[in-house]
Scaffold this active site. Structure first.
Site, PDB file in Angstrom:
ATOM      1  N   SER A  21      74.348  39.715  25.256  1.00 13.94           N
ATOM      2  CA  SER A  21      74.230  40.351  26.570  1.00 13.94           C
ATOM      3  C   SER A  21      73.836  39.376  27.682  1.00 13.94           C
ATOM      4  O   SER A  21      72.964  38.530  27.510  1.00 13.94           O
ATOM      5  CB  SER A  21      73.198  41.466  26.508  1.00 13.94           C
ATOM      6  OG  SER A  21      73.060  41.993  27.808  1.00 13.94           O
ATOM      7  N   THR A  68      73.075  50.175  26.135  1.00 14.18           N
ATOM      8  CA  THR A  68      74.435  49.754  25.797  1.00 14.18           C
ATOM      9  C   THR A  68      74.791  50.251  24.409  1.00 14.18           C
ATOM     10  O   THR A  68      74.017  50.974  23.767  1.00 14.18           O
ATOM     11  CB  THR A  68      74.584  48.223  25.993  1.00 14.18           C
ATOM     12  OG1 THR A  68      75.953  47.875  25.841  1.00 14.18           O
ATOM     13  CG2 THR A  68      73.757  47.426  24.993  1.00 14.18           C
ATOM     14  N   LYS A  72      74.766  55.072  24.060  1.00 13.07           N
ATOM     15  CA  LYS A  72      74.934  55.781  25.341  1.00 13.07           C
ATOM     16  C   LYS A  72      74.948  57.307  25.171  1.00 13.07           C
ATOM     17  O   LYS A  72      74.496  58.036  26.045  1.00 13.07           O
ATOM     18  CB  LYS A  72      76.203  55.306  26.047  1.00 13.07           C
ATOM     19  CG  LYS A  72      76.072  53.878  26.585  1.00 13.07           C
ATOM     20  CD  LYS A  72      77.313  53.428  27.311  1.00 13.07           C
ATOM     21  CE  LYS A  72      77.188  51.958  27.690  1.00 13.07           C
ATOM     22  NZ  LYS A  72      78.357  51.462  28.391  1.00 13.07           N
ATOM     23  N   ASN A  93      73.990  55.080  30.771  1.00  8.38           N
ATOM     24  CA  ASN A  93      73.721  53.641  30.594  1.00  8.38           C
ATOM     25  C   ASN A  93      72.506  53.176  31.394  1.00  8.38           C
ATOM     26  O   ASN A  93      72.163  51.999  31.365  1.00  8.38           O
ATOM     27  CB  ASN A  93      74.950  52.791  30.962  1.00  8.38           C
ATOM     28  CG  ASN A  93      75.096  52.607  32.470  1.00  8.38           C
ATOM     29  OD1 ASN A  93      74.618  53.435  33.260  1.00  8.38           O
ATOM     30  ND2 ASN A  93      75.739  51.540  32.886  1.00  8.38           N
ATOM     31  N   ASP A 109      78.614  52.847  34.934  1.00 10.11           N
ATOM     32  CA  ASP A 109      79.812  52.121  34.473  1.00 10.11           C
ATOM     33  C   ASP A 109      81.022  52.394  35.381  1.00 10.11           C
ATOM     34  O   ASP A 109      81.783  51.478  35.708  1.00 10.11           O
ATOM     35  CB  ASP A 109      80.172  52.507  33.028  1.00 10.11           C
ATOM     36  CG  ASP A 109      79.313  51.774  32.008  1.00 10.11           C
ATOM     37  OD1 ASP A 109      78.734  50.721  32.339  1.00 10.11           O
ATOM     38  OD2 ASP A 109      79.207  52.267  30.871  1.00 10.11           O
ATOM     39  N   ALA A 134      89.551  54.833  23.939  1.00 10.87           N
ATOM     40  CA  ALA A 134      89.015  56.158  24.296  1.00 10.87           C
ATOM     41  C   ALA A 134      87.580  56.277  23.788  1.00 10.87           C
ATOM     42  O   ALA A 134      87.173  57.323  23.310  1.00 10.87           O
ATOM     43  CB  ALA A 134      89.891  57.251  23.700  1.00 10.87           C
ATOM     44  N   GLY A 135      86.828  55.190  23.912  1.00  9.51           N
ATOM     45  CA  GLY A 135      85.447  55.203  23.428  1.00  9.51           C
ATOM     46  C   GLY A 135      84.458  55.563  24.526  1.00  9.51           C
ATOM     47  O   GLY A 135      84.829  56.103  25.582  1.00  9.51           O
ATOM     48  N   GLY A 245      86.104  41.542  32.430  1.00  9.62           N
ATOM     49  CA  GLY A 245      85.170  42.561  32.917  1.00  9.62           C
ATOM     50  C   GLY A 245      83.810  42.047  33.349  1.00  9.62           C
ATOM     51  O   GLY A 245      82.873  42.836  33.470  1.00  9.62           O
TER      52      GLY A 245
HETATM   53  N1  LIG Z   1      82.304  45.016  31.441  1.00 13.09           N
HETATM   54  C1  LIG Z   1      81.409  45.966  31.264  1.00 13.09           C
HETATM   55  O1  LIG Z   1      80.489  46.147  32.072  1.00 13.09           O
HETATM   56  C2  LIG Z   1      81.539  46.880  30.089  1.00 13.09           C
HETATM   57  C3  LIG Z   1      80.895  48.140  30.119  1.00 13.09           C
HETATM   58  C4  LIG Z   1      81.040  48.972  28.993  1.00 13.09           C
HETATM   59  C5  LIG Z   1      81.778  48.539  27.899  1.00 13.09           C
HETATM   60  N2  LIG Z   1      82.373  47.309  27.927  1.00 13.09           N
HETATM   61  C6  LIG Z   1      83.165  46.841  26.769  1.00 13.09           C
HETATM   62  O2  LIG Z   1      84.200  47.784  26.504  1.00 13.09           O
HETATM   63  C7  LIG Z   1      84.486  47.804  25.098  1.00 13.09           C
HETATM   64  C8  LIG Z   1      84.556  49.241  24.608  1.00 13.09           C
HETATM   65  O3  LIG Z   1      83.256  49.781  24.658  1.00 13.09           O
HETATM   66  P1  LIG Z   1      82.930  51.268  24.120  1.00 13.09           P
HETATM   67  O4  LIG Z   1      81.497  51.513  24.413  1.00 13.09           O
HETATM   68  O5  LIG Z   1      83.953  52.223  24.633  1.00 13.09           O
HETATM   69  O6  LIG Z   1      83.130  51.099  22.549  1.00 13.09           O
HETATM   70  P2  LIG Z   1      83.405  52.272  21.490  1.00 13.09           P
HETATM   71  O7  LIG Z   1      82.835  53.553  21.944  1.00 13.09           O
HETATM   72  O8  LIG Z   1      82.981  51.709  20.181  1.00 13.09           O
HETATM   73  O9  LIG Z   1      85.024  52.456  21.492  1.00 13.09           O
HETATM   74  C9  LIG Z   1      85.842  51.462  20.921  1.00 13.09           C
HETATM   75  C10 LIG Z   1      87.304  51.721  21.231  1.00 13.09           C
HETATM   76  O10 LIG Z   1      88.059  50.673  20.604  1.00 13.09           O
HETATM   77  C11 LIG Z   1      89.000  51.278  19.703  1.00 13.09           C
HETATM   78  N3  LIG Z   1      89.137  50.444  18.499  1.00 13.09           N
HETATM   79  C12 LIG Z   1      88.152  50.024  17.684  1.00 13.09           C
HETATM   80  N4  LIG Z   1      88.673  49.294  16.666  1.00 13.09           N
HETATM   81  C13 LIG Z   1      90.023  49.259  16.862  1.00 13.09           C
HETATM   82  C14 LIG Z   1      91.117  48.665  16.165  1.00 13.09           C
HETATM   83  N5  LIG Z   1      90.940  47.935  15.040  1.00 13.09           N
HETATM   84  N6  LIG Z   1      92.364  48.824  16.658  1.00 13.09           N
HETATM   85  C15 LIG Z   1      92.562  49.539  17.784  1.00 13.09           C
HETATM   86  N7  LIG Z   1      91.584  50.144  18.487  1.00 13.09           N
HETATM   87  C16 LIG Z   1      90.324  49.990  18.038  1.00 13.09           C
HETATM   88  C17 LIG Z   1      88.414  52.625  19.331  1.00 13.09           C
HETATM   89  O11 LIG Z   1      89.461  53.472  18.899  1.00 13.09           O
HETATM   90  P3  LIG Z   1      89.194  54.745  17.940  1.00 13.09           P
HETATM   91  O12 LIG Z   1      88.893  55.902  18.865  1.00 13.09           O
HETATM   92  O13 LIG Z   1      90.458  54.869  17.206  1.00 13.09           O
HETATM   93  O14 LIG Z   1      88.020  54.395  17.061  1.00 13.09           O
HETATM   94  C18 LIG Z   1      87.825  53.049  20.696  1.00 13.09           C
HETATM   95  O15 LIG Z   1      88.830  53.518  21.538  1.00 13.09           O
HETATM   96  C19 LIG Z   1      83.364  47.012  24.404  1.00 13.09           C
HETATM   97  O16 LIG Z   1      83.853  45.782  23.906  1.00 13.09           O
HETATM   98  C20 LIG Z   1      82.321  46.823  25.482  1.00 13.09           C
HETATM   99  O17 LIG Z   1      81.638  45.577  25.380  1.00 13.09           O
HETATM  100  C21 LIG Z   1      82.272  46.480  28.994  1.00 13.09           C
END
Ligand SMILES: NC(=O)c1ccc[n+]([C@@H]2O[C@H](COP(=O)([O-])OP(=O)(O)OC[C@H]3O[C@@H](n4cnc5c(N)ncnc54)[C@H](OP(=O)(O)O)[C@@H]3O)[C@@H](O)[C@H]2O)c1
Length: 277
Positions: A21, A68, A72, A93, A109, A134-135, A245
């Site tokens: 982080s 994070t 969340k 968050n 976010d 879609a997370g 990002g």
């Molecule tokens: N820049 C920023 O400020 C910021 C803010 C928030 C998050 N982020 C980043 O955004 C990313 C997503 O965060 P999140 O909180 O949404 O995570 P999350 O809730 O764990 O969701 C992960 C997503 O990735 C997909 N996924 C996981 N493994 C996969 C695979 N092998 N093949 C294809 N799709 C896969 C999941 O699909 P399924 O639904 O099929 O499991 C889901 O859509 C993270 O890396 C995080 O660091 C950045």
């Protein structure tokens, strides 16, 4: 046994893992720049101890926190009160202690992403967006994008998770599951990658290339000091308008800082500094 760098911290980041982080660095910078003294510490929370640890911290000196992955959703349930945007996202968050006893949950976010897309000139009203993933992070950003009047298509590994998001947000705007056969002459203006950071994009990854043009913008919510896999893929395919990002990270932090202290810190310098690195 938890160990802290500074026992006097009064703001924290709760997550697991948190070693990657950059939030402590960003908040340290905001604190120095504004002259508002706040000591911010990242805390790696055991996966089954979120509520216990956070309750303990708030009984002590903690005034606010960021939350994070993967907490969340738990943070949403933990909050005593919610801002409208956190309530709609069902994801939190940012915590703020109010009246010295109750915890307000917010989600910065969406506004953080939108601030960065505006800075980059990557978004306009009525744009058509493809979101990959879609997370939890997508839950946080959808309201801001839909309220701008953009239409959103969600493409996710697990279609059921994308469907749940569509059901949750369809009353706020135009949002659909990505179904290629419905989109023959479509050209997306902006693609947002919101899948987990360790996913590799390569020739085997399914991406509907024929639905993009040379003017399409590509934004990866992930970031790292080197190009992310998604950015490398975009460049390899010849797309010019790409960003990671890091700006979103800085802006969501700035909006948390605003929530805590009523002051919006300057963001340009720190975004430039990260980009130069
Ligand atoms: N820049 C920023 O400020 C910021 C803010 C928030 C998050 N982020 C980043 O955004 C990313 C997503 O965060 P999140 O909180 O949404 O995570 P999350 O809730 O764990 O969701 C992960 C997503 O990735 C997909 N996924 C996981 N493994 C996969 C695979 N092998 N093949 C294809 N799709 C896969 C999941 O699909 P399924 O639904 O099929 O499991 C889901 O859509 C993270 O890396 C995080 O660091 C950045």
């Amino acid at each position: 046994m938890l160990k802290f760098k500074n026992k006097n911290f009064n703001y924290a980041l709760f997550g697991n893992p948190i070693n990657h982080s950059k939030s402590p660095q960003i908040h340290d910078f905001f604190s120095k720049q504004t002259g508002i003294l706040h000591i911010y510490e990242a805390i790696n929370v055991p996966l089954d101890k979120f509520s216990l640890l956070v309750s303990k911290f708030f009984k002590n000196n903690i005034q606010g926190a960021n939350i994070t992955s993967p907490f969340k959703k738990e943070a949403y349930f933990f909050s005593d009160k919610l801002t409208k945007r956190a309530q709609i996202a069902q994801s939190v968050n940012t915590f703020k202690k109010i009246h010295n006893k109750c915890i307000l949950g917010d989600n910065t976010d969406g506004i953080g992403l939108l601030s960065d897309l505006n800075r980059l000139k990557f978004i306009e009203k009525n744009f058509s967006l493809l979101i990959l993933g879609a997370g939890g992070a997508v839950k946080g950003i959808l309201l801001s994008i839909l309220l701008l009047g953009c239409s959103v298509y969600i493409l996710n590994r697990t279609t059921l998770n994308a469907k749940k998001l569509v059901d949750q947000f369809k009353c706020y705007g135009n949002i659909k599951i990505f179904e290629e056969h419905d989109l023959k002459n479509k050209c997306f203006n902006l693609v947002i990658n919101a899948v987990s950071r360790n996913i590799q994009y390569n020739s085997k990854t399914y991406i509907p290339l024929h639905l993009f043009s040379s003017k399409t913008f590509f934004y990866d919510m992930n970031y790292s000091f080197e190009n992310t896999s998604f950015i490398n893929w975009c460049l390899k395919m010849g797309f010019k308008y790409v960003s990671d990002g890091i700006g979103m990270l800085v802006f969501q932090a700035a909006h948390s800082f605003l929530q805590w202290h009523g002051v919006f810190p300057k963001t340009d310098y720190i975004i430039d500094m990260f980009n130069k690195k």
